[in-house]
Motif scaffolding. Sequence first.
Motif, PDB file in Angstrom:
ATOM      1  N   PRO A   2     -28.227  11.581   6.804  1.00 41.14           N
ATOM      2  CA  PRO A   2     -27.186  12.235   6.007  1.00 41.14           C
ATOM      3  C   PRO A   2     -26.444  13.272   6.832  1.00 41.14           C
ATOM      4  CG  PRO A   2     -29.269  12.169   4.846  1.00 41.14           C
ATOM      5  CD  PRO A   2     -29.541  11.702   6.239  1.00 41.14           C
ATOM      6  N   CYS A   3     -25.165  13.417   6.533  1.00 39.29           N
ATOM      7  CA  CYS A   3     -24.328  14.338   7.312  1.00 39.29           C
ATOM      8  C   CYS A   3     -24.526  15.786   6.896  1.00 39.29           C
ATOM      9  CB  CYS A   3     -22.863  13.947   7.164  1.00 39.29           C
ATOM     10  SG  CYS A   3     -22.245  14.150   5.483  1.00 39.29           S
ATOM     11  N   GLY A   4     -25.220  16.028   5.817  1.00 37.39           N
ATOM     12  CA  GLY A   4     -25.430  17.399   5.369  1.00 37.39           C
ATOM     13  C   GLY A   4     -24.606  17.741   4.148  1.00 37.39           C
ATOM     14  N   LEU A   5     -23.565  16.949   3.872  1.00 34.85           N
ATOM     15  CA  LEU A   5     -22.770  17.190   2.675  1.00 34.85           C
ATOM     16  C   LEU A   5     -23.484  16.589   1.476  1.00 34.85           C
ATOM     17  CD1 LEU A   5     -19.209  16.349   4.008  1.00 34.85           C
ATOM     18  CD2 LEU A   5     -20.211  18.594   3.648  1.00 34.85           C
ATOM     19  N   LEU A   6     -23.346  17.218   0.358  1.00 36.83           N
ATOM     20  CA  LEU A   6     -24.024  16.763  -0.859  1.00 36.83           C
ATOM     21  C   LEU A   6     -22.986  16.336  -1.875  1.00 36.83           C
ATOM     22  CD1 LEU A   6     -26.706  16.549  -2.405  1.00 36.83           C
ATOM     23  CD2 LEU A   6     -26.324  18.866  -3.173  1.00 36.83           C
ATOM     24  N   ALA A   7     -23.205  15.215  -2.508  1.00 40.88           N
ATOM     25  CA  ALA A   7     -22.290  14.761  -3.553  1.00 40.88           C
ATOM     26  C   ALA A   7     -22.323  15.769  -4.709  1.00 40.88           C
ATOM     27  CB  ALA A   7     -22.712  13.384  -4.046  1.00 40.88           C
ATOM     28  N   LEU A   8     -21.141  16.208  -5.136  1.00 44.81           N
ATOM     29  CA  LEU A   8     -21.072  17.148  -6.246  1.00 44.81           C
ATOM     30  C   LEU A   8     -20.801  16.433  -7.561  1.00 44.81           C
ATOM     31  CD1 LEU A   8     -19.087  20.034  -4.555  1.00 44.81           C
ATOM     32  CD2 LEU A   8     -21.538  19.846  -4.928  1.00 44.81           C
ATOM     33  N   SER A   9     -20.562  15.149  -7.468  1.00 43.94           N
ATOM     34  CA  SER A   9     -20.398  14.357  -8.686  1.00 43.94           C
ATOM     35  C   SER A   9     -21.003  12.983  -8.438  1.00 43.94           C
ATOM     36  CB  SER A   9     -18.918  14.229  -9.052  1.00 43.94           C
ATOM     37  OG  SER A   9     -18.228  13.523  -8.040  1.00 43.94           O
ATOM     38  N   MET A  10     -21.341  12.328  -9.531  1.00 49.01           N
ATOM     39  CA  MET A  10     -21.980  11.030  -9.413  1.00 49.01           C
ATOM     40  C   MET A  10     -21.734  10.266 -10.702  1.00 49.01           C
ATOM     41  SD  MET A  10     -25.923  10.558  -8.422  1.00 49.01           S
ATOM     42  CE  MET A  10     -26.835   9.548  -9.533  1.00 49.01           C
ATOM     43  N   PHE A  11     -21.432   8.981 -10.571  1.00 48.22           N
ATOM     44  CA  PHE A  11     -21.218   8.171 -11.756  1.00 48.22           C
ATOM     45  C   PHE A  11     -22.543   7.909 -12.451  1.00 48.22           C
ATOM     46  CE2 PHE A  11     -17.623   6.966  -9.035  1.00 48.22           C
ATOM     47  CZ  PHE A  11     -16.588   7.291  -9.897  1.00 48.22           C
ATOM     48  N   LEU A  12     -22.546   8.034 -13.753  1.00 51.75           N
ATOM     49  CA  LEU A  12     -23.748   7.787 -14.538  1.00 51.75           C
ATOM     50  C   LEU A  12     -23.509   6.625 -15.506  1.00 51.75           C
ATOM     51  CD1 LEU A  12     -24.754  11.466 -15.317  1.00 51.75           C
ATOM     52  CD2 LEU A  12     -25.744   9.942 -13.620  1.00 51.75           C
ATOM     53  N   ASP A  13     -22.699   5.681 -15.060  1.00 50.11           N
ATOM     54  CA  ASP A  13     -22.385   4.533 -15.903  1.00 50.11           C
ATOM     55  C   ASP A  13     -23.651   3.785 -16.287  1.00 50.11           C
ATOM     56  OD1 ASP A  13     -19.839   5.279 -15.313  1.00 50.11           O
ATOM     57  OD2 ASP A  13     -19.364   3.550 -14.067  1.00 50.11           O
ATOM     58  N   GLU A  14     -23.684   3.322 -17.509  1.00 49.15           N
ATOM     59  CA  GLU A  14     -24.787   2.499 -17.981  1.00 49.15           C
ATOM     60  C   GLU A  14     -24.209   1.187 -18.488  1.00 49.15           C
ATOM     61  OE1 GLU A  14     -27.275   4.452 -20.792  1.00 49.15           O
ATOM     62  OE2 GLU A  14     -27.516   6.223 -19.554  1.00 49.15           O
ATOM     63  N   TYR A  15     -24.882   0.107 -18.192  1.00 50.09           N
ATOM     64  CA  TYR A  15     -24.434  -1.214 -18.592  1.00 50.09           C
ATOM     65  C   TYR A  15     -25.534  -1.920 -19.352  1.00 50.09           C
ATOM     66  CZ  TYR A  15     -20.828  -0.361 -15.129  1.00 50.09           C
ATOM     67  OH  TYR A  15     -19.790   0.179 -14.422  1.00 50.09           O
ATOM     68  N   ARG A  16     -25.109  -2.808 -20.202  1.00 56.30           N
ATOM     69  CA  ARG A  16     -26.045  -3.647 -20.934  1.00 56.30           C
ATOM     70  C   ARG A  16     -25.597  -5.095 -20.727  1.00 56.30           C
ATOM     71  NH1 ARG A  16     -27.753  -3.360 -27.281  1.00 56.30           N
ATOM     72  NH2 ARG A  16     -28.132  -5.591 -27.501  1.00 56.30           N
ATOM     73  N   PHE A  17     -26.502  -5.914 -20.243  1.00 54.93           N
ATOM     74  CA  PHE A  17     -26.202  -7.318 -20.025  1.00 54.93           C
ATOM     75  C   PHE A  17     -26.765  -8.134 -21.175  1.00 54.93           C
ATOM     76  CE2 PHE A  17     -26.405  -5.476 -15.753  1.00 54.93           C
ATOM     77  CZ  PHE A  17     -25.150  -5.832 -15.283  1.00 54.93           C
ATOM     78  N   GLU A  18     -25.978  -9.095 -21.611  1.00 56.05           N
ATOM     79  CA  GLU A  18     -26.417  -9.985 -22.682  1.00 56.05           C
ATOM     80  C   GLU A  18     -26.052 -11.413 -22.327  1.00 56.05           C
ATOM     81  OE1 GLU A  18     -24.251  -8.433 -26.035  1.00 56.05           O
ATOM     82  OE2 GLU A  18     -25.843  -7.031 -26.535  1.00 56.05           O
ATOM     83  N   LYS A  19     -26.817 -12.340 -22.872  1.00 55.14           N
ATOM     84  CA  LYS A  19     -26.486 -13.751 -22.694  1.00 55.14           C
ATOM     85  C   LYS A  19     -26.341 -14.386 -24.078  1.00 55.14           C
ATOM     86  CE  LYS A  19     -31.272 -15.278 -22.167  1.00 55.14           C
ATOM     87  NZ  LYS A  19     -32.227 -15.966 -21.316  1.00 55.14           N
ATOM     88  N   HIS A  20     -25.455 -15.349 -24.139  1.00 53.93           N
ATOM     89  CA  HIS A  20     -25.204 -16.029 -25.408  1.00 53.93           C
ATOM     90  C   HIS A  20     -26.094 -17.263 -25.470  1.00 53.93           C
ATOM     91  CE1 HIS A  20     -22.731 -18.205 -28.452  1.00 53.93           C
ATOM     92  NE2 HIS A  20     -22.706 -16.978 -28.946  1.00 53.93           N
ATOM     93  N   GLU A  21     -26.948 -17.286 -26.459  1.00 53.19           N
ATOM     94  CA  GLU A  21     -27.911 -18.370 -26.565  1.00 53.19           C
ATOM     95  C   GLU A  21     -28.067 -18.764 -28.035  1.00 53.19           C
ATOM     96  OE1 GLU A  21     -32.499 -18.185 -25.736  1.00 53.19           O
ATOM     97  OE2 GLU A  21     -31.416 -18.263 -23.828  1.00 53.19           O
ATOM     98  N   ASN A  22     -27.830 -20.023 -28.319  1.00 51.37           N
ATOM     99  CA  ASN A  22     -27.964 -20.556 -29.686  1.00 51.37           C
ATOM    100  C   ASN A  22     -27.174 -19.746 -30.718  1.00 51.37           C
ATOM    101  OD1 ASN A  22     -29.741 -22.555 -28.729  1.00 51.37           O
ATOM    102  ND2 ASN A  22     -31.487 -21.169 -28.983  1.00 51.37           N
ATOM    103  N   GLY A  23     -25.969 -19.335 -30.328  1.00 51.50           N
ATOM    104  CA  GLY A  23     -25.106 -18.602 -31.247  1.00 51.50           C
ATOM    105  C   GLY A  23     -25.412 -17.124 -31.373  1.00 51.50           C
ATOM    106  N   ASN A  24     -26.363 -16.606 -30.602  1.00 49.87           N
ATOM    107  CA  ASN A  24     -26.734 -15.189 -30.654  1.00 49.87           C
ATOM    108  C   ASN A  24     -26.616 -14.547 -29.277  1.00 49.87           C
ATOM    109  OD1 ASN A  24     -27.603 -15.165 -33.444  1.00 49.87           O
ATOM    110  ND2 ASN A  24     -29.356 -16.371 -32.757  1.00 49.87           N
ATOM    111  N   TRP A  25     -26.298 -13.260 -29.273  1.00 54.39           N
ATOM    112  CA  TRP A  25     -26.295 -12.495 -28.026  1.00 54.39           C
ATOM    113  C   TRP A  25     -27.668 -11.858 -27.855  1.00 54.39           C
ATOM    114  CZ3 TRP A  25     -22.737 -13.091 -24.480  1.00 54.39           C
ATOM    115  CH2 TRP A  25     -21.494 -13.568 -24.869  1.00 54.39           C
ATOM    116  N   ILE A  26     -28.284 -12.142 -26.714  1.00 55.07           N
ATOM    117  CA  ILE A  26     -29.643 -11.667 -26.444  1.00 55.07           C
ATOM    118  C   ILE A  26     -29.602 -10.733 -25.225  1.00 55.07           C
ATOM    119  CG2 ILE A  26     -31.984 -12.383 -25.823  1.00 55.07           C
ATOM    120  CD1 ILE A  26     -31.290 -15.096 -27.143  1.00 55.07           C
TER     121      ILE A  26
END
Length: 80
Positions: A2-26
């Motif tokens: 590391p160069c010594g610099l520290l990130a002062l912000s960071m993305f905290l995105d959250e995702y949810r993955f689903e698959k379509h199966e037999n007419g339902n999202w799982i």
Amino acid sequence: KPCGLLALSMFLDEYRFEKHENGNWIPVSVSEDDVALPQESGINSEVYGSKIVLDSGALKIDGARSWLTPGPLFEHFKVW
């Protein structure tokens, strides 16, 4: 290394993955473990050395308590 610099912000995105199966999202389970390269993984890694310590469930960096928390947030920070 590391160069010594520290990130002062960071993305905290959250995702949810689903698959379509037999007419339902799982929901699809996704692991966020081990997202860093082997030499960057773990608290006592080649990159961080012994600067980051897990103490009573909190991360300390050079002896000071960090805003980082063990688990997925720390895993994402290591590759940020």
